[in-house]
Design an enzyme around this catalytic site. Structure first.
Site, PDB file in Angstrom:
ATOM      1  N   ASP A   1       2.868   2.730  -7.499  1.00 46.94           N
ATOM      2  CA  ASP A   1       3.520   2.285  -6.270  1.00 46.94           C
ATOM      3  C   ASP A   1       5.022   2.535  -6.364  1.00 46.94           C
ATOM      4  OD1 ASP A   1       4.335   0.916  -3.943  1.00 46.94           O
ATOM      5  OD2 ASP A   1       4.496  -0.966  -5.053  1.00 46.94           O
TER       6      ASP A   1
ATOM      7  N   SER B   1       3.376  -7.718  -1.618  1.00 46.47           N
ATOM      8  CA  SER B   1       4.464  -7.036  -0.935  1.00 46.47           C
ATOM      9  C   SER B   1       5.550  -8.024  -0.472  1.00 46.47           C
ATOM     10  CB  SER B   1       3.907  -6.222   0.235  1.00 46.47           C
ATOM     11  OG  SER B   1       4.851  -5.321   0.733  1.00 46.47           O
TER      12      SER B   1
ATOM     13  N   HIS C   1       0.308   0.551  -3.901  1.00 47.28           N
ATOM     14  CA  HIS C   1       1.034  -0.641  -3.446  1.00 47.28           C
ATOM     15  C   HIS C   1       0.153  -1.874  -3.324  1.00 47.28           C
ATOM     16  CE1 HIS C   1       4.240  -2.906  -1.712  1.00 47.28           C
ATOM     17  NE2 HIS C   1       3.650  -3.039  -0.540  1.00 47.28           N
TER      18      HIS C   1
END
Length: 486
Positions: free
Chosen positions: A407, A186, A463
């Site tokens: 995601d 991320s 994600h």
């Protein structure tokens, strides 16, 4: 006699090394403890867990808390991975509990005040030594000694992580020879490339200790603010969340910029409003999972740019046949707050008393807000790391970039776009990779001189891919570390 001489020479060398290390760092404060048991886990831990603090920055005012787990395979030979968690400001304990740590929440057995734990059969520590760090100060159990210590930035976070790693290795010199990889997911796509660059630069000028850096690993990374966020609409169109007509109209009227409509461009504004209505009930972390509203608003791992849940009138069918509450992944996150804030847990982990008020998964005082330059405690001073990736292509390095293909936070289409901008020759064309005879995702490999980049999608993952597809993600890591095709 010769054997004795060599042994003595080695012994004197190690004594000299420790004396030198003590002289250089005797003014520094460290703490490290071996943790044999954890509340909620039955019996002694079947893996070696160490926790502690390493001070960084001016006067070591920032105290970074870490968890270190020896490889369950061969600690002496297996690689060393430094894992950083995104946000910024999200605790690595969330990664340990829900993604790739050796222990996880046992939901079926968690009914008391302290949730029970179980062994994770797909832990990445099966094949690697991993340091999980709460960074920067104000994240997880990490803290600052004064108010100024809580003010940081992208570039400072990268430098602090570098300082942490060097000091940690001086305390654990047996791992200096292990292959080193820097990893995260991320938002750490902004932090890790400059950190890796710093490590290579430090080695070039002979900075001690020399780090045996081999490469880096990034999952669903934020790499370029415009490309990654702009790609959300392209992804939504590809996944049939937007019609062809609406997508093409928006692309034309907004001139390809879906983030910020030009003032007075009513056609673009209208299209974006229609798109917002289409996507407001989509769970961005995994578009196949149910929309759960904003139960953890202000603490959730995802960007807070989704609309709040809206109460629609219950129709006659729902009145006649009540629909059971949808399963929500966020329901599991309650356990982490309960567990991490229990006094018995903090005592077991050797968390210093009085250093934090409450453990939270993500500290929203620094969490990234799209379109902002800073928060009260964090400055977003790196907008893109594409140029840093380009610089790293001239190093002797390996990179693994992976994306959960469902995601929509940082979609795979944006990742593929910036990878193409690196201009790397394709060594292995796009194709499937398999686990247990089933397609686990798709992969492509690039190379340039001594640099190699492997890109992989993880089919059906969101994600944080290891949370959704733990078996496939571990298989991907094992194969990549061994240097074999996925």
């Amino acid at each position: 006699m010769l054997i004795y001489y060599r042994t003595s020479l080695m012994a004197w060398f190690m004594i000299y090394y420790y004396i030198l290390t003590f002289a250089l760092f005797s003014h520094l404060t460290f703490s490290q403890s071996i943790v044999d048991t954890l509340p909620g886990f039955p019996g002694e831990l079947p893996f070696k867990l160490e926790t502690g603090y390493v001070g960084v920055g001016e006067s070591e005012n920032v105290q970074l808390f870490y968890y270190f787990i020896d490889s369950e395979n061969n600690p002496k030979e297996d690689p060393l991975i430094l894992w950083l968690t995104g946000g910024p400001g999200c605790s690595c304990l969330s990664v340990l509990l829900y993604q790739m740590g050796p222990f996880a929440i046992n939901y079926t057995g968690s009914t008391g005040e302290v949730p029970t734990l179980r062994v994770n059969p797909y832990a990445w520590t099966k094949v690697a030594n991993i340091i999980f760090v709460d960074q920067p100060a104000g994240t997880g159990y990490s803290y600052g000694k004064n108010q100024d210590s809580y003010m940081t930035s992208d570039s400072l976070s990268a430098s602090s992580s570098h300082e942490f790693l060097k000091k940690w290795l001086l305390l654990h010199p047996r791992f200096l020879a292990n292959s080193l990889y820097i990893a995260g997911d991320s938002y750490t796509g902004i932090i890790i490339p400059p950190l890796v660059q710093e490590i290579y630069n430090g080695n070039e000028v002979g900075a001690e200790p020399l780090l045996n850096i081999k490469g880096y690993i990034l999952g669903n990374p934020l790499t370029d603010h415009f490309i990654n966020f702009n790609s959300r609409l392209t992804f939504a169109h590809r996944m049939a969340l937007l019609s062809d007509n609406l997508y093409e109209s928006t692309k034309t009227n907004c001139k390809g910029n879906f983030l910020f409509a030009e003032p007075g461009n009513l056609l673009c504004h209208n299209d974006l409003q229609r798109i917002a209505k289409c996507l407001e009930k989509i769970q961005m972390s995994n578009i196949l999972e149910p929309w759960c509203g904003s139960k953890f608003k202000g603490k959730n791992l995802l960007p807070s740019d989704q609309s709040s849940a809206e109460s629609y009138p219950t129709d006659i069918l729902q009145q006649l046949h009540p629909v059971p509450k949808s399963w929500c992944r966020d329901d599991h996150k309650v356990y982490s707050y309960t567990w991490a804030n229990a006094n018995t847990v903090k005592e077991a982990l050797r968390v210093r008393e009085g250093t934090i008020l409450e453990w939270i998964r993500c500290n929203m005082t620094m969490f990234y807000v799209r379109g902002k330059e800073r928060t009260d405690s964090y400055i977003y001073d790196i907008k893109s790391t594409i140029d840093t990736h380009k610089n790293l292509t001239h190093r002797r390095a390996r990179a693994l970039i992976y994306s959960g293909d469902h995601d929509m936070v940082f979609p795979h289409v944006g990742t593929e776009e910036w990878i193409k901008l690196l201009g790397l020759p394709v060594e292995k064309e796009w194709g499937p990779w398999f686990v247990d005879g089933q397609i686990a995702g798709f992969t492509e490999r690039y190379s340039h001189n001594n640099y190699e980049l492997t890109y992989a999608t993880v089919k059906g993952a969101g994600h944080n891919a290891p949370e959704y597809k733990p078996k496939e993600s571990l298989a991907m890591l094992i194969r990549w570390l061994k240097g074999v095709r996925l």
